[in-house]
Design an enzyme around this catalytic site. Structure first.
Site, short mmCIF file in Angstrom:
data_model
loop_
_atom_site.label_atom_id
_atom_site.label_comp_id
_atom_site.label_asym_id
_atom_site.label_seq_id
_atom_site.Cartn_x
_atom_site.Cartn_y
_atom_site.Cartn_z
N ARG A 1 37.10 40.12 34.87
CA ARG A 1 38.01 39.88 35.97
C ARG A 1 38.80 41.36 36.23
O ARG A 1 38.93 41.43 37.16
CB ARG A 1 39.16 38.78 35.47
CG ARG A 1 39.78 38.31 36.84
CD ARG A 1 40.45 36.91 36.76
NE ARG A 1 41.40 36.74 35.96
CZ ARG A 1 41.30 36.14 34.82
NH1 ARG A 1 40.37 35.39 34.45
NH2 ARG A 1 42.43 35.86 33.92
N ASP B 1 45.11 44.91 37.28
CA ASP B 1 45.26 43.81 38.08
C ASP B 1 46.36 44.10 39.09
O ASP B 1 46.57 43.48 40.39
CB ASP B 1 46.11 42.38 37.25
CG ASP B 1 45.30 42.24 36.00
OD1 ASP B 1 45.05 43.22 35.36
OD2 ASP B 1 45.32 41.17 35.66
N TRP C 1 39.20 43.01 39.82
CA TRP C 1 40.44 43.47 40.48
C TRP C 1 40.07 44.71 40.87
O TRP C 1 40.91 45.15 42.19
CB TRP C 1 41.63 43.27 39.56
CG TRP C 1 42.13 41.74 39.16
CD1 TRP C 1 42.41 41.72 37.66
CD2 TRP C 1 42.31 40.92 39.91
NE1 TRP C 1 42.91 40.35 37.65
CE2 TRP C 1 43.02 39.78 38.89
CE3 TRP C 1 42.45 40.61 41.15
CZ2 TRP C 1 43.30 38.77 39.24
CZ3 TRP C 1 42.93 39.41 41.70
CH2 TRP C 1 43.28 38.27 40.85
N GLY D 1 44.09 53.56 26.58
CA GLY D 1 43.69 52.47 27.17
C GLY D 1 43.60 51.35 26.04
O GLY D 1 43.20 51.48 25.11
N THR E 1 42.91 46.70 25.53
CA THR E 1 42.81 45.65 26.57
C THR E 1 43.81 44.44 26.19
O THR E 1 44.71 44.83 25.33
CB THR E 1 41.32 44.77 26.06
OG1 THR E 1 41.00 44.20 27.18
CG2 THR E 1 41.28 44.29 24.78
N ASP F 1 53.84 41.21 39.02
CA ASP F 1 53.04 40.51 40.03
C ASP F 1 53.78 39.70 41.01
O ASP F 1 53.39 38.70 41.91
CB ASP F 1 52.78 39.08 39.14
CG ASP F 1 51.79 39.17 37.90
OD1 ASP F 1 50.78 40.12 38.41
OD2 ASP F 1 51.80 38.98 36.78
#
Ligand code: GLY
Length: 398
Positions: free
Chosen positions: A249, A177, A253, A235, A237, A116
């Site tokens: 969301r 994200d 992204w 994969g 979540t 981030d």
């Protein structure tokens, strides 16, 4: 050119006619909406000088907290937007005060073992440099990019999202994200001449297109790769309903992130991916254009207005890159404006005077029960960015 080698289904746009007929409100409508955001910002100027807003509100009020989360720079971003749109130095003064908090966080290495860094330093250091030529801010953002580059796994071609690099549960996990964190690397490449940063970002976005995007144009929130061999694993979540559902969301992204990477790489395949993701998203919007928090739902659960705001910016960015001859150009633009009108008419705090947030009905983290049906500071930021994009030829901070 890095291999993406995937067939991603294109659903087309089911409400094409409806969007084609959409009539954008006049300029005054957007200006009034911007005024409403500025009023909330003005009310927050004293409170958030050496503190930042919490990620989500509590009873629609953001607490003032230390700079420790991934969300700490969205307030800076709002201040820079306010400065850019009004020219009023009061916003710049607070944005520059906030810059000191961001500097201290990097120096003291507070919670920076995260991808981030892109969110954190694009809206602080990069933007301060772009708007005011502040060389110290530029150096700070380049240092953040260097730190971010330390999270890159060479064989897998990805940036690890969370945790220490040797942490077994997090090793080799990329998340959608992260596409919004890549502009920091592209930008750092441009200002330093170090092409490694760009290469990492480009490899990462291609691996996203390959593994995070599913064949039906929905997306996984996160995906693990074997960092020794680059082999895809699975994969999973984190914030969505289930491993095989599509977190609203996360999809947003993607809608914004792929066109941002296109802006720096001119790889047209990224635009094609963004179109398919956008179609999947807008085809699942309810009547009022604001998605439920996971696209698996079509009624009966909370919305995530922040996903709508992010997608709105993404659709505007996507549309901007499409040629006039592309019949979808206007459709994506109108879809964005239609979402923006719905947010403006039905999802703001203008009628909630005690709230210091902007956008109602956001959702931070449903599985953990965090910030459910509250304001989210990134939702406020992207809503404001979308409004600014509509009234101005805005140069992205990303
Ligand atoms: N990037 C974290 C989130 O969207 O919640």
């Amino acid at each position: 050119m890095k291999d993406i080698s995937r067939e991603i289904r294109d659903e087309g746009i089911m409400r094409r006619e409806e969007y084609a007929r959409f009539e954008a409100p006049p300029r005054e409508y957007y200006q009034q909406a911007i005024e409403n955001v500025l009023t909330k910002i003005d009310g927050n100027l004293e409170i958030f000088q050496d503190k930042v807003p919490a990620p989500a509100s509590y009873n629609l009020v953001y607490e003032a907290i230390d700079n420790i989360y991934w969300t700490a720079s969205f307030w800076s971003g709002m201040l820079w937007l306010a400065y850019e749109i009004t020219g009023d130095a009061k916003y710049r003064r607070v944005a520059e005060a906030q810059l000191q908090l961001h500097r201290r966080r990097l120096e003291e290495r507070v919670n920076i073992d995260t991808h981030d860094l892109g969110f954190l330093y694009s809206l602080s250091g990069v933007t301060a440099f772009k708007l005011t030529g502040n060389e110290g801010a530029k150096d700070l953002a380049v240092k953040a990019a260097e730190s971010l580059s330390g999270r890159y796994w060479e064989r897998a071609g990805i940036i690890q999202a969370w945790g220490m690099m040797d942490e077994p549960e997090e090793r080799g996990r990329m998340i959608i994200d992260c596409l919004l964190n890549l502009p920091l690397l592209y930008w750092a490449s441009e200002v330093t001449g170090n092409t490694r940063y760009r290469e990492m970002a480009y490899n990462h976005v291609c691996q996203n297109a390959r593994y995070i995007v599913r064949q039906d144009a929905s997306t996984f929130h996160t995906f693990f790769l074997d960092v020794e061999t680059g082999r895809p694993i699975v994969g999973k979540t984190h914030q969505g309903f289930s491993d095989d559902s599509c977190w609203a969301r996360g999809q947003a992204w993607g809608i914004y992130g792929f066109p941002l990477s296109y802006r720096y790489t001119e790889d047209w395949r990224l635009i094609e991916v963004a179109k398919r993701l956008s179609n999947y998203f807008i085809n699942r919007l309810p009547e009022d254009q604001v998605p439920y928090w996971d696209l698996i739902f079509d009624s009966g659960v909370e919305r995530d207005s922040s996903a709508a705001a992010i997608a709105c910016c993404g659709l505007l960015e996507l549309s901007r890159h499409l040629p006039l001859a592309d019949s979808s150009k206007r459709i994506y633009e109108n879809a964005a404006l239609s979402i923006l009108s719905s947010l403006t008419d039905g999802y703001t705090t203008k009628t909630v005077p005690h709230s210091n947030g902007v956008l109602l009905h956001g959702l931070q983290h449903k599985p953990k029960g965090l910030g459910v049906d509250e304001c989210c500071i990134w939702g406020d930021y992207y809503y404001f960015e979308a409004l600014v994009r509509v009234v101005k030829d805005w140069k992205p901070y990303w």
